[in-house]
Design a protein around this motif. Structure first.
Motif, PDB file in Angstrom:
ATOM      1  N   ASN A  74       0.862  -1.181   0.000  1.00 40.80           N
ATOM      2  CA  ASN A  74       0.000   0.000   0.000  1.00 40.80           C
ATOM      3  C   ASN A  74       0.899   1.231   0.000  1.00 40.80           C
ATOM      4  N   ASP A  75       1.323   1.626  -1.199  1.00 41.50           N
ATOM      5  CA  ASP A  75       2.202   2.793  -1.347  1.00 41.50           C
ATOM      6  C   ASP A  75       1.424   4.003  -1.841  1.00 41.50           C
ATOM      7  N   GLY A  76       0.107   3.938  -1.747  1.00 37.71           N
ATOM      8  CA  GLY A  76      -0.721   5.057  -2.183  1.00 37.71           C
ATOM      9  C   GLY A  76      -1.169   4.972  -3.624  1.00 37.71           C
ATOM     10  N   THR A  77      -0.690   3.957  -4.381  1.00 38.28           N
ATOM     11  CA  THR A  77      -1.082   3.846  -5.789  1.00 38.28           C
ATOM     12  C   THR A  77      -2.387   3.075  -5.960  1.00 38.28           C
ATOM     13  N   LYS A  78      -3.050   2.780  -4.848  1.00 31.55           N
ATOM     14  CA  LYS A  78      -4.413   2.255  -4.857  1.00 31.55           C
ATOM     15  C   LYS A  78      -4.551   0.891  -5.530  1.00 31.55           C
ATOM     16  N   GLY A  79      -3.623   0.014  -5.190  1.00 29.19           N
ATOM     17  CA  GLY A  79      -3.729  -1.350  -5.688  1.00 29.19           C
ATOM     18  C   GLY A  79      -5.017  -2.021  -5.279  1.00 29.19           C
ATOM     19  N   ASP A  80      -5.593  -1.611  -4.139  1.00 34.61           N
ATOM     20  CA  ASP A  80      -6.858  -2.198  -3.695  1.00 34.61           C
ATOM     21  C   ASP A  80      -7.998  -1.864  -4.642  1.00 34.61           C
ATOM     22  N   LEU A  81      -7.996  -0.636  -5.189  1.00 35.35           N
ATOM     23  CA  LEU A  81      -9.048  -0.255  -6.133  1.00 35.35           C
ATOM     24  C   LEU A  81      -8.859  -0.956  -7.473  1.00 35.35           C
ATOM     25  N   VAL A  82      -7.591  -1.151  -7.866  1.00 33.24           N
ATOM     26  CA  VAL A  82      -7.326  -1.908  -9.088  1.00 33.24           C
ATOM     27  C   VAL A  82      -7.842  -3.335  -8.918  1.00 33.24           C
ATOM     28  N   PHE A  83      -7.547  -3.930  -7.762  1.00 27.18           N
ATOM     29  CA  PHE A  83      -8.006  -5.299  -7.518  1.00 27.18           C
ATOM     30  C   PHE A  83      -9.538  -5.359  -7.520  1.00 27.18           C
TER      31      PHE A  83
END
Length: 297
Positions: A74-83
């Motif tokens: 979680n480096d702020g690039t919003k991998g959770d939203l991509v997932f």
């Protein structure tokens, strides 16, 4: 294949190449675990799934194919939203902050050059993504307005020759050669020393500012002026840093002057930053052990 001849029982894939491990795992039926350190797919998340796949096939497959698990920093690039948009619903998903050295405030080493009596700082690789020019432009505004400010120390690798030349020319153009110091890369303990002694430090990156330097800065209790135009810092208490919602140099200049003139506000930011970091950030050892446990079990 090597995978079968060596009796491999699990495949680990790192970065975008984890897409290859996902394919191999699918073909061989061997469990594969993927590890990404952020994802810039968020910048194109408005595209259709098909177009995302065509433009970034391996990274897309990291999310899309079933497997043992996917872990993203979680480096702020919003991998959770991509997932959430393209991730396989059966794929276990892990999303966590990086750790911070729990002895960071003790492991400081003074650099072997003389530091100004007071200074501000920007610690990051010197390139156009880190956008050190925004700070330089802000200081140019303060100088033009005849405002007093301390010297600025810019610390970081100078390998991006094109951007470094641009930055040096900008410093010269704005008549800041006496005020801005480019020191190049230093040992991490020396970077931390400079950060802790700074009146203010900055994080003005493109896309995300939830990087290691930001986390280290708040752990050190440095007042940080940070850009949160993409909501990358929404996990951090708003009273633990000075938030900017856009990176206009005038706003950076105004924020800088406001903090320089208000020692009480700087001290409060420092106290809040340490409090947040000590209560919410894990040590690197804890973070690494947690990751190893997830990957291997």
């Amino acid at each position: 294949s090597i995978v079968k001849s060596k009796k491999v029982t699990q495949i680990l894939g790192f970065g975008s190449l984890a897409g290859l491990s996902a394919i191999i795992g699918k073909i061989t039926s061997i469990p594969d675990f993927r590890r990404l350190y952020g994802s810039f797919l968020i910048n194109e998340i408005h595209l259709s799934n098909f177009n995302l796949f065509i433009k970034h096939p391996l990274e897309y497959l990291c999310f899309y194919l079933a497997g043992k698990g996917l872990m993203i920093t979680n480096d702020g690039t919003k991998g959770d939203l991509v997932f959430k948009k393209i991730g396989n619903k059966t794929l276990p998903f892990y999303f966590m902050l990086n750790g911070v050295d729990d002895k960071i405030r003790e492991n400081l080493v003074k650099p072997n050059f003389e530091l100004p009596s007071s200074f501000i700082s920007y610690a990051a690789r010197v390139n156009d993504w880190k956008r050190q020019h925004l700070l330089v432009e802000a200081l140019g505004i303060l100088k033009r307005e005849r405002k007093n400010f301390p010297k600025a120390i810019i610390i970081g690798s100078l390998h991006d020759e094109k951007y470094v030349l641009y930055l040096k020319n900008l410093i010269k153009e704005l008549n800041l050669e006496e005020e801005v110091i480019l020191v190049g890369g230093l040992k991490i303990s020396e970077v931390h020393y400079i950060l802790q002694k700074s009146l203010i430090t900055y994080s003005l990156y493109h896309t995300s500012n939830l990087g290691n330097v930001f986390l280290e800065s708040i752990k050190l209790g440095v007042p940080v002026i940070a850009l949160n135009d993409t909501d990358s810092l929404d996990l951090i208490d708003k009273d633990a840093f000075f938030e900017l919602r856009n990176g206009q140099p005038q706003l950076i200049a105004d924020a800088t002057l406001k903090l320089l003139l208000n020692e009480d506000q700087r001290m409060k930011l420092s106290e809040n930053a340490i409090l947040f970091a000590d209560n919410n950030l894990t040590s690197w050892n804890q973070r690494a052990n947690y990751e190893i446990d997830i990957v291997l079990n």
